[in-house]
Design a protein around this motif. Structure first.
Motif, PDB file in Angstrom:
ATOM      1  N   UNK A  24       8.418  -7.123  50.504  1.00 58.72           N
ATOM      2  CA  UNK A  24       7.606  -7.915  49.578  1.00 58.72           C
ATOM      3  C   UNK A  24       7.432  -7.180  48.262  1.00 58.72           C
ATOM      4  N   UNK A  25       7.244  -5.870  48.364  1.00 59.96           N
ATOM      5  CA  UNK A  25       7.067  -5.088  47.127  1.00 59.96           C
ATOM      6  C   UNK A  25       8.361  -5.053  46.329  1.00 59.96           C
TER       7      UNK A  25
ATOM      8  N   UNK B  52      13.886 -14.286  51.891  1.00 59.01           N
ATOM      9  CA  UNK B  52      12.630 -14.875  51.407  1.00 59.01           C
ATOM     10  C   UNK B  52      12.578 -16.365  51.718  1.00 59.01           C
TER      11      UNK B  52
ATOM     12  N   UNK C 297      10.573  -7.372  46.280  1.00 61.86           N
ATOM     13  CA  UNK C 297      10.698  -8.692  45.650  1.00 61.86           C
ATOM     14  C   UNK C 297       9.808  -8.782  44.422  1.00 61.86           C
ATOM     15  N   UNK C 298       8.591  -8.252  44.544  1.00 59.27           N
ATOM     16  CA  UNK C 298       7.669  -8.304  43.402  1.00 59.27           C
ATOM     17  C   UNK C 298       8.253  -7.548  42.225  1.00 59.27           C
ATOM     18  N   UNK C 299       8.786  -6.353  42.489  1.00 61.99           N
ATOM     19  CA  UNK C 299       9.324  -5.547  41.390  1.00 61.99           C
ATOM     20  C   UNK C 299      10.611  -6.152  40.837  1.00 61.99           C
TER      21      UNK C 299
ATOM     22  N   UNK D  11       7.750 -15.525  46.861  1.00 60.90           N
ATOM     23  CA  UNK D  11       6.557 -14.832  47.346  1.00 60.90           C
ATOM     24  C   UNK D  11       5.855 -14.083  46.221  1.00 60.90           C
ATOM     25  N   UNK D  12       6.661 -13.433  45.345  1.00 63.03           N
ATOM     26  CA  UNK D  12       6.046 -12.612  44.303  1.00 63.03           C
ATOM     27  C   UNK D  12       5.261 -13.468  43.305  1.00 63.03           C
TER      28      UNK D  12
ATOM     29  N   UNK E 188      -1.542  -3.139  45.234  1.00 66.51           N
ATOM     30  CA  UNK E 188      -1.450  -3.397  43.795  1.00 66.51           C
ATOM     31  C   UNK E 188      -2.820  -3.459  43.121  1.00 66.51           C
TER      32      UNK E 188
ATOM     33  N   UNK F  79      10.857  -9.305  40.278  1.00 63.84           N
ATOM     34  CA  UNK F  79      10.396 -10.366  39.381  1.00 63.84           C
ATOM     35  C   UNK F  79       9.559  -9.835  38.228  1.00 63.84           C
ATOM     36  N   UNK F  80       8.761  -8.788  38.509  1.00 59.07           N
ATOM     37  CA  UNK F  80       7.803  -8.322  37.510  1.00 59.07           C
ATOM     38  C   UNK F  80       7.926  -6.822  37.307  1.00 59.07           C
TER      39      UNK F  80
END
Lengths: 186, 152
Positions: A95-96, A83, A98-100, B93-94, B139, A102-103
């Motif tokens: 990216x997904x 990243x 990474x998102x999961x 990024x998130x 999303x 964090x959140x």
């Protein structure tokens, strides 16, 4: 006497304040209490959070919680390294991931209707009708019939007697009665 | 004993009243919170400058974003652009994706009017930095069913 009282109150206040302080989990950039670590593990503390505690909640009015959702596993750590480079080289899956990390849930997920209202409505109606059935059962099997004085004849007789006694003649019932015509005033 | 307490309390009360009376008469101006005199433009510039700070860290970015989400407004595209660039500087990024989601949520009932405008305005920045919109990540619709936290 008063002095003693104030002193005692002051001591109590200090004691309770200390007790509260001991239980509260201080979160700062400069090192974190062990107590917090037993709860959140290795999760990175990334912000103040909605109440200053290292906890996670998906909230629309406060979208960025104090900690990341997942602990940094080797996979995630490798992604974090990637990243740091050009984001255009990250794939959608990365990216997904990474998102999961964090959140927990996206906005559309935690704002999705749960359908809970249906069970609430159902339970409400069920217990309301249960109460009505109980009432009907009591009327049928428990209570005696209402007294004689509830009948229409008795009620008429009672009203006649009230008028004859001229109860409340200024503003009340008898003031509405015309004793000349033996009828209600028009 | 209680009489002493009462008498003392009474005298204490009296003296405090006597002390405060002239102060009240003198200070007729109230010390209350002031109405904000900041214009919208100043507000936008303030937040743009906040996110544009070169050494901003993730903690402060989150603070700024959370504050914006608590206000009765949708941030201007230039604030969002500054925030996206700040996310790039802290390599998260998130965080950027989450903020775009939050902005979409802030649009409320006018999401079909405001959100496309914001995306249109910030699109060059998104392309430049390689940030995917929540729509690109899928999303905009729920992706995972709700996991019960007690099911582990």
């Amino acid at each position: 006497m008063l002095m003693e009282l104030t002193k005692m109150a002051g001591r109590l206040l200090a004691l309770s304040a200390r007790a509260v302080h001991a239980r509260a989990i201080p979160v700062g950039a400069c090192g974190v209490h062990d107590e917090v670590r037993t709860v959140i593990g290795n999760r990175e503390i990334v912000g103040y959070g909605y109440n200053g505690q290292a906890n996670y909640a998906d909230r629309a009015e406060f979208p960025l919680p104090a900690i990341r959702w997942k602990e940094p596993t080797p996979d995630i750590a490798a992604l974090r390294e990637k990243e740091k480079g050009d984001w255009r080289k990250l794939s959608l899956e990365e990216k997904k991931a990474l998102y999961r990390a964090s959140f927990r849930q996206t906005f559309s997920e935690f704002k999705a209707p749960t359908g809970e209202w249906k069970s609430i409505l159902g339970y409400t109606l069920f217990f309301t009708s249960l109460g009505l059935w109980l009432f009907i059962g009591m009327k049928l099997f428990v209570y005696n019939p209402v007294p004689e004085s509830f009948g229409e004849e008795n009620q008429r007789a009672q009203l006649r007697r009230i008028l004859d006694l001229r109860v409340n003649p200024v503003f009340g019932l008898s003031s509405k009665w015309d004793y000349e015509k033996n009828d209600w005033k028009k | 004993m209680f009489r002493t307490v009462l008498v003392r309390a009474n005298s204490a009360l009296k003296s405090s009243i006597n002390v405060t009376k002239p102060a009240l008469a003198l200070g007729s101006s109230r010390h209350m919170s002031k109405e904000s005199t900041e214009t919208d433009e100043e507000f936008d510039n303030r937040y743009e400058a906040y996110f544009n700070r070169a050494d901003i860290d993730g903690w402060e970015i989150r603070r700024g974003m959370n504050d914006l989400c608590g206000m009765d407004l949708v941030p201007e595209p230039k604030i969002v652009i500054a925030a996206m660039k700040a996310c790039r500087r802290v390599n998260d990024h998130s965080l950027a994706v989450r903020f775009i989601e939050a902005i979409k949520d802030k649009c409320g009932g006018k999401v079909n009017e405001i959100y496309p405008y914001i995306v249109q305005e910030i699109k060059p920045t998104l392309v430049e930095l390689g940030i995917s919109t929540p729509e690109e990540l899928g999303y905009d619709k729920p992706e995972l069913a709700l996991e019960n936290i007690n099911d582990d």
